[in-house]
Motif scaffolding. Structure first.
Motif, short mmCIF file in Angstrom:
data_model
loop_
_atom_site.label_atom_id
_atom_site.label_comp_id
_atom_site.label_asym_id
_atom_site.label_seq_id
_atom_site.Cartn_x
_atom_site.Cartn_y
_atom_site.Cartn_z
N ASN A 37 0.83 -1.21 0.00
CA ASN A 37 0.00 0.00 0.00
C ASN A 37 0.86 1.26 0.00
OD1 ASN A 37 -2.62 -1.04 -0.17
ND2 ASN A 37 -2.69 -1.48 2.00
N VAL A 38 1.97 1.23 0.76
CA VAL A 38 2.89 2.37 0.78
C VAL A 38 3.49 2.58 -0.61
CG1 VAL A 38 5.11 3.19 1.68
CG2 VAL A 38 3.41 2.24 3.25
N ILE A 39 3.88 1.47 -1.26
CA ILE A 39 4.44 1.55 -2.61
C ILE A 39 3.41 2.12 -3.59
CG2 ILE A 39 5.29 0.18 -4.56
CD1 ILE A 39 6.59 -1.69 -2.41
N HIS A 40 2.15 1.67 -3.47
CA HIS A 40 1.08 2.19 -4.32
C HIS A 40 0.95 3.71 -4.17
CE1 HIS A 40 -0.74 -1.95 -4.71
NE2 HIS A 40 -0.88 -1.49 -5.92
N VAL A 41 0.91 4.15 -2.92
CA VAL A 41 0.72 5.59 -2.66
C VAL A 41 1.90 6.39 -3.19
CG1 VAL A 41 0.50 7.35 -0.86
CG2 VAL A 41 -0.85 5.26 -0.72
N LEU A 42 3.12 5.90 -2.95
CA LEU A 42 4.32 6.60 -3.45
C LEU A 42 4.31 6.68 -4.98
CD1 LEU A 42 7.16 5.23 -1.13
CD2 LEU A 42 6.23 7.55 -1.19
N ALA A 43 3.95 5.58 -5.63
CA ALA A 43 3.88 5.57 -7.10
C ALA A 43 2.82 6.56 -7.59
CB ALA A 43 3.58 4.16 -7.61
N LEU A 44 1.68 6.60 -6.91
CA LEU A 44 0.62 7.55 -7.29
C LEU A 44 1.07 8.99 -7.10
CD1 LEU A 44 -2.77 6.10 -6.01
CD2 LEU A 44 -2.22 6.79 -8.34
N VAL A 45 1.74 9.26 -5.99
CA VAL A 45 2.24 10.62 -5.71
C VAL A 45 3.21 11.05 -6.81
CG1 VAL A 45 3.74 11.96 -4.16
CG2 VAL A 45 1.87 10.58 -3.21
N ILE A 46 4.17 10.18 -7.14
CA ILE A 46 5.18 10.52 -8.13
C ILE A 46 4.55 10.70 -9.51
CG2 ILE A 46 7.21 9.63 -9.37
CD1 ILE A 46 7.98 8.28 -6.62
N CYS A 47 3.75 9.72 -9.95
CA CYS A 47 3.15 9.80 -11.30
C CYS A 47 2.19 10.97 -11.43
CB CYS A 47 2.45 8.48 -11.63
SG CYS A 47 3.57 7.10 -11.87
N SER A 48 1.37 11.20 -10.42
CA SER A 48 0.42 12.31 -10.51
C SER A 48 1.15 13.66 -10.51
CB SER A 48 -0.60 12.25 -9.37
OG SER A 48 0.03 12.39 -8.11
N ALA A 49 2.27 13.75 -9.79
CA ALA A 49 3.06 14.99 -9.79
C ALA A 49 3.73 15.19 -11.15
CB ALA A 49 4.11 14.95 -8.69
N VAL A 50 4.25 14.10 -11.73
CA VAL A 50 4.89 14.18 -13.05
C VAL A 50 3.91 14.68 -14.10
CG1 VAL A 50 5.84 12.76 -14.93
CG2 VAL A 50 6.71 12.48 -12.60
N PHE A 51 2.67 14.20 -14.04
CA PHE A 51 1.66 14.59 -15.02
C PHE A 51 0.84 15.82 -14.59
CE2 PHE A 51 2.28 10.05 -16.06
CZ PHE A 51 2.68 10.21 -17.39
N MET A 53 -1.12 16.40 -12.04
CA MET A 53 -2.50 16.10 -11.62
C MET A 53 -2.53 15.66 -10.16
SD MET A 53 -4.04 13.97 -14.86
CE MET A 53 -2.95 12.58 -14.61
N PHE A 54 -1.59 16.13 -9.37
CA PHE A 54 -1.45 15.66 -7.99
C PHE A 54 -2.74 15.82 -7.20
CE2 PHE A 54 -0.47 16.29 -3.51
CZ PHE A 54 0.20 15.12 -3.23
N LYS A 55 -3.30 17.01 -7.24
CA LYS A 55 -4.50 17.29 -6.44
C LYS A 55 -5.67 16.41 -6.86
CE LYS A 55 -6.96 20.95 -7.20
NZ LYS A 55 -7.45 22.33 -7.36
N GLU A 56 -5.91 16.32 -8.16
CA GLU A 56 -7.04 15.54 -8.67
C GLU A 56 -6.90 14.06 -8.34
OE1 GLU A 56 -6.58 19.16 -11.29
OE2 GLU A 56 -5.21 17.63 -10.56
N VAL A 57 -5.70 13.52 -8.61
CA VAL A 57 -5.48 12.08 -8.42
C VAL A 57 -5.51 11.69 -6.95
CG1 VAL A 57 -3.78 10.20 -8.67
CG2 VAL A 57 -4.25 11.74 -10.60
N MET A 58 -4.86 12.47 -6.11
CA MET A 58 -4.80 12.09 -4.69
C MET A 58 -6.15 12.23 -4.00
SD MET A 58 -1.88 10.87 -4.68
CE MET A 58 -1.97 10.25 -3.03
N LEU A 59 -6.91 13.23 -4.38
CA LEU A 59 -8.27 13.36 -3.82
C LEU A 59 -9.16 12.22 -4.29
CD1 LEU A 59 -10.26 14.98 -2.12
CD2 LEU A 59 -10.73 16.39 -4.14
N LEU A 60 -9.07 11.89 -5.58
CA LEU A 60 -9.84 10.78 -6.13
C LEU A 60 -9.47 9.48 -5.43
CD1 LEU A 60 -11.79 9.67 -8.33
CD2 LEU A 60 -9.78 9.41 -9.81
N PHE A 61 -8.16 9.23 -5.28
CA PHE A 61 -7.69 8.00 -4.65
C PHE A 61 -8.14 7.91 -3.19
CE2 PHE A 61 -4.43 5.66 -2.21
CZ PHE A 61 -4.59 4.42 -2.79
N THR A 62 -8.08 9.01 -2.46
CA THR A 62 -8.47 9.02 -1.04
C THR A 62 -9.95 8.67 -0.89
OG1 THR A 62 -6.79 10.70 -0.56
CG2 THR A 62 -8.56 10.44 1.05
#
Length: 199
Positions: A37-51, A53-62
């Motif tokens: 789960n930690v790896i999933h969240v870190l990957a999501l943080v990195i990928c969403s920041a690269v593209f 879309m950090f705010k949109e992706v992290m809120l959606l995921f939460t």
């Protein structure tokens, strides 16, 4: 044995207490799930920041994960295909939310109502999913279903009420609930099974 299993077993051996109710294997499995789960969240943080879309992706995921805790849903066999599927699902959701057209409030409220209505119906019929980490005790399952149905009703009321003030949050909440509900449907389980057999 994968590296996550080795690391989990090592940590489990270090933290296991004499006379604990859980076996070393159960403890190692729990540690591995936490690590993944930690790896999933870190990957999501990195990928969403690269593209961008950090705010949109992290809120959606939460919001998605909040509902998934109570309902479970379709799972991939491998943690790495699960990671890939999660990234694809959340990043695609982020793109949709980032480029979502601004609908007039009455139309947006209708879309929200339809999305939540469909989600409520799916959860009444299929929540919690049969083969997840949700306990098999019928009383706990009933409680999980009641909690998620209350979350859906509260989310619907909030999303409709706030659509004029925070359009993105209303649509994000609607999409999160809808995505998680679709992953409870038997057709989703069959589709994932077919994908895993094919690839």
């Amino acid at each position: 044995m994968t590296w996550t299993e080795k690391v989990s077993l090592y940590i489990a051996k270090r933290i296991q207490i004499e006379g604990a109710p859980h076996s070393l294997g159960q403890l190692a499995h729990g540690v591995e799930i936490f690590l993944l789960n930690v790896i999933h969240v870190l990957a999501l943080v990195i990928c969403s920041a690269v593209f961008h879309m950090f705010k949109e992706v992290m809120l959606l995921f939460t919001l998605f994960y909040l509902h998934r805790l109570f309902t479970g849903g379709v799972h991939m066999r491998s943690p790495w295909t699960c990671l890939l599927a999660t990234l694809l699902l959340m990043l695609t959701g982020g793109v949709v939310l980032k480029h979502l057209p601004l609908l007039p409030a009455p139309f947006a409220q209708l879309v929200i109502l339809l999305g939540y209505g469909f989600s409520f119906w799916v959860n009444v019929r299929h929540a919690p999913a049969k083969h997840t980490y949700v306990p098999t005790d019928p009383q706990i399952q009933r409680r999980s279903k009641l909690i998620v149905l209350c979350l859906i009703l509260a989310g619907c009321v909030l999303s409709i009420a706030l659509v004029g003030y925070t359009y993105t949050l209303s649509m994000t909440f609607t999409l999160a609930v809808l995505l998680q509900s679709v992953l409870l449907m038997p057709i989703s389980f069959r589709f994932v099974s077919l994908l895993e057999k094919t690839f």
